[in-house]
Design a protein around this motif. Structure first.
Motif, PDB file in Angstrom:
ATOM      1  N   THR A 238       0.873  -1.238   0.017  1.00  0.00           N
ATOM      2  CA  THR A 238       0.028  -0.071   0.053  1.00  0.00           C
ATOM      3  C   THR A 238       0.965   1.283   0.071  1.00  0.00           C
ATOM      4  OG1 THR A 238      -1.733  -0.903   1.090  1.00  0.00           O
ATOM      5  CG2 THR A 238      -1.797   1.150   1.116  1.00  0.00           C
ATOM      6  N   ASN A 239       1.966   1.292   0.768  1.00  0.00           N
ATOM      7  CA  ASN A 239       2.872   2.364   0.891  1.00  0.00           C
ATOM      8  C   ASN A 239       3.465   2.878  -0.730  1.00  0.00           C
ATOM      9  OD1 ASN A 239       2.329   2.776   3.538  1.00  0.00           O
ATOM     10  ND2 ASN A 239       4.280   1.822   4.117  1.00  0.00           N
ATOM     11  N   PHE A 240       3.392   1.866  -1.516  1.00  0.00           N
ATOM     12  CA  PHE A 240       3.844   2.244  -2.655  1.00  0.00           C
ATOM     13  C   PHE A 240       2.923   2.987  -3.557  1.00  0.00           C
ATOM     14  CE2 PHE A 240       3.662   1.178  -7.342  1.00  0.00           C
ATOM     15  CZ  PHE A 240       4.986   1.683  -7.738  1.00  0.00           C
ATOM     16  N   TYR A 241       1.808   2.716  -3.553  1.00  0.00           N
ATOM     17  CA  TYR A 241       0.689   3.509  -4.119  1.00  0.00           C
ATOM     18  C   TYR A 241       0.798   5.007  -3.295  1.00  0.00           C
ATOM     19  CZ  TYR A 241      -0.790   0.000  -7.241  1.00  0.00           C
ATOM     20  OH  TYR A 241      -0.855  -0.747  -8.093  1.00  0.00           O
ATOM     21  N   THR A 242       0.791   5.116  -2.090  1.00  0.00           N
ATOM     22  CA  THR A 242       0.974   6.319  -1.436  1.00  0.00           C
ATOM     23  C   THR A 242       2.226   7.191  -1.836  1.00  0.00           C
ATOM     24  OG1 THR A 242      -0.065   5.354   0.376  1.00  0.00           O
ATOM     25  CG2 THR A 242       1.196   7.505   0.771  1.00  0.00           C
ATOM     26  N   ASP A 243       3.135   6.654  -1.925  1.00  0.00           N
ATOM     27  CA  ASP A 243       4.740   7.151  -2.489  1.00  0.00           C
ATOM     28  C   ASP A 243       4.209   7.745  -3.847  1.00  0.00           C
ATOM     29  OD1 ASP A 243       6.011   6.779  -0.282  1.00  0.00           O
ATOM     30  OD2 ASP A 243       7.275   5.214  -1.059  1.00  0.00           O
ATOM     31  N   ALA A 248      -3.736  12.009  -0.544  1.00  0.00           N
ATOM     32  CA  ALA A 248      -5.185  12.452  -0.901  1.00  0.00           C
ATOM     33  C   ALA A 248      -5.168  13.028  -2.340  1.00  0.00           C
ATOM     34  CB  ALA A 248      -5.673  13.475   0.077  1.00  0.00           C
ATOM     35  N   PRO A 249      -4.950  11.943  -3.396  1.00  0.00           N
ATOM     36  CA  PRO A 249      -5.299  12.228  -4.633  1.00  0.00           C
ATOM     37  C   PRO A 249      -6.334  12.751  -5.239  1.00  0.00           C
ATOM     38  CG  PRO A 249      -5.049   9.752  -4.615  1.00  0.00           C
ATOM     39  CD  PRO A 249      -5.028  10.622  -3.090  1.00  0.00           C
ATOM     40  N   ASP A 250      -6.391  13.807  -6.064  1.00  0.00           N
ATOM     41  CA  ASP A 250      -7.897  14.075  -6.855  1.00  0.00           C
ATOM     42  C   ASP A 250      -8.132  12.937  -7.681  1.00  0.00           C
ATOM     43  OD1 ASP A 250      -6.164  14.370  -8.955  1.00  0.00           O
ATOM     44  OD2 ASP A 250      -6.064  16.450  -8.912  1.00  0.00           O
TER      45      ASP A 250
END
Length: 365
Positions: A238-243, A248-250
């Motif tokens: 999950t942290n990969f996608y957060t990186d 909080a992506p639009d």
């Protein structure tokens, strides 16, 4: 085409879409090189990290999962005998139709679902002799060798195949059995995400298998049309996608997590295009149009809706001007009317069986 082959490649994605990602090698060099007799671009999936069966249903029926209750699986709830589908349409044009998934037949009610969707034949992992495994799944290369057998066999003069691969299935934290290390994250992410590294090497093998597939059918005399697309992006850390996306992506940025590549290729002359973007519900209409086969009224409708709303999925909607609208955002009046028409039409298609306009969803005399 004599052969129409649609391959839904498990978790096939191109992570190079994420800005700032540094890799030792390009994980999909052959895919990126394809231009001749090729239409390719991006499909915006309704799911990410899982939900393969819902992607299958949406592709085969054109029924957007946007209007489906969350966390439900259409194969378990909505399929019925004789439901209009891409397989039924191909069958009406003289194609012998086969569904092939090189794994267990028990998953997601597939035997009943494929029967209801009018496939003539079903094949599973026990139908692949002496397969080459990557990790503990049948590899894409062995999967594609089965496609060669089907098109070379005696099932009929014309063949339609829907193939769901298995090689790249999660999870990616296990042993690297029969999987060479060719690609890995570099730069700031080097050494941080072993699951992503394993996934990238699986995709590298998929790309090589794709080259093998195209090379084979390039030598086949029968006109053959091949569609390959990913069902969703992988379920990695999950942290990969957060990186790569932020916390909080639009809507526009969040849709990057839904993007998977698709490529439509033929061993004969077809119009060529790069960078095409669409959501999954339009993909079957693009296939039939490129095949120059008769389209149902519903598929023609989808082709028109694609112009007004190129992307309709569970994350949001994009209009013809490139504007994104999130799940709970108000739509412009004209776009709202188009989406509402689609909702009503899908209700008639899937639920309102008594009043279904059959001649609209199927080909009539």
């Amino acid at each position: 085409p004599v052969n129409i082959i649609a391959i839904m490649n498990e978790s096939f994605a191109d992570l190079t879409i994420f800005e700032g990602l540094e890799l030792e090698e390009d994980p999909t060099p052959f895919l990126h090189s394809m231009t001749e007799n090729t239409i390719k671009g991006w499909m915006y999936s309704p799911v990410t990290g899982g939900g393969t069966a819902s992607v299958e249903f949406e592709y085969l029926t054109g029924f957007s999962t946007l209007f489906q209750p969350p966390h439900t699986v259409a194969y378990q709830l909505y399929v019925e005998e004789g439901m209009p589908s891409l397989a039924a349409l191909a069958g009406s044009q003289g194609y012998e139709t086969t569904a092939f998934h090189p794994y267990l037949s028990s998953g997601w009610n597939r035997p009943i679902a494929y029967q209801c969707l009018s496939f003539d034949h079903q094949l599973y992992q026990e139908d692949v002799e002496d397969p080459y495994l990557i990790r503990h799944y049948i590899s894409d290369q062995s999967d594609y060798e089965k496609l060669y057998e089907i098109t070379d066999g005696e099932q009929g003069d014309k063949t339609f195949i829907f193939n769901v691969t298995m090689q790249n299935h999660s999870a990616y934290a296990g042993a690297w059995t029969n999987l060479p290390r060719e690609v890995w994250l570099t730069g700031e992410m080097e050494g941080r995400y072993n699951t992503v590294n394993q996934y990238l090497n699986l995709i590298y093998q998929s790309d090589q298998a794709l080259e093998y597939l195209i090379s084979y059918f390039s030598q086949v005399e029968e006109p053959t049309l091949i569609l390959l697309f990913g069902d969703h992006q992988p379920q990695v850390a999950t942290n990969f996608y957060t990186d790569v996306l932020g916390t909080a992506p639009d809507t526009a940025l969040a849709q990057k997590k839904q993007m998977v590549p698709f490529v439509l290729w033929a061993n004969y002359d077809i119009p060529e295009a790069q960078g095409v973007e669409l959501s999954l519900n339009y993909l079957s209409a693009l296939l039939m149009d490129t095949a120059n086969l008769p389209m149902t009224g519903y598929q023609k409708y989808l082709a028109r809706l694609w112009e007004a709303a190129p992307v309709i999925n569970t994350v949001g909607i994009r209009d013809a001007g490139g504007n994104w609208y999130g799940e709970n955002e108000a739509l412009p009046e004209e776009l709202e009317a188009a989406v509402e028409d689609y909702r009503v039409l899908l209700y008639n298609h899937v639920f309102d069986k008594k009043n279904r306009v059959e001649g609209f969803f199927t080909l009539t005399e």
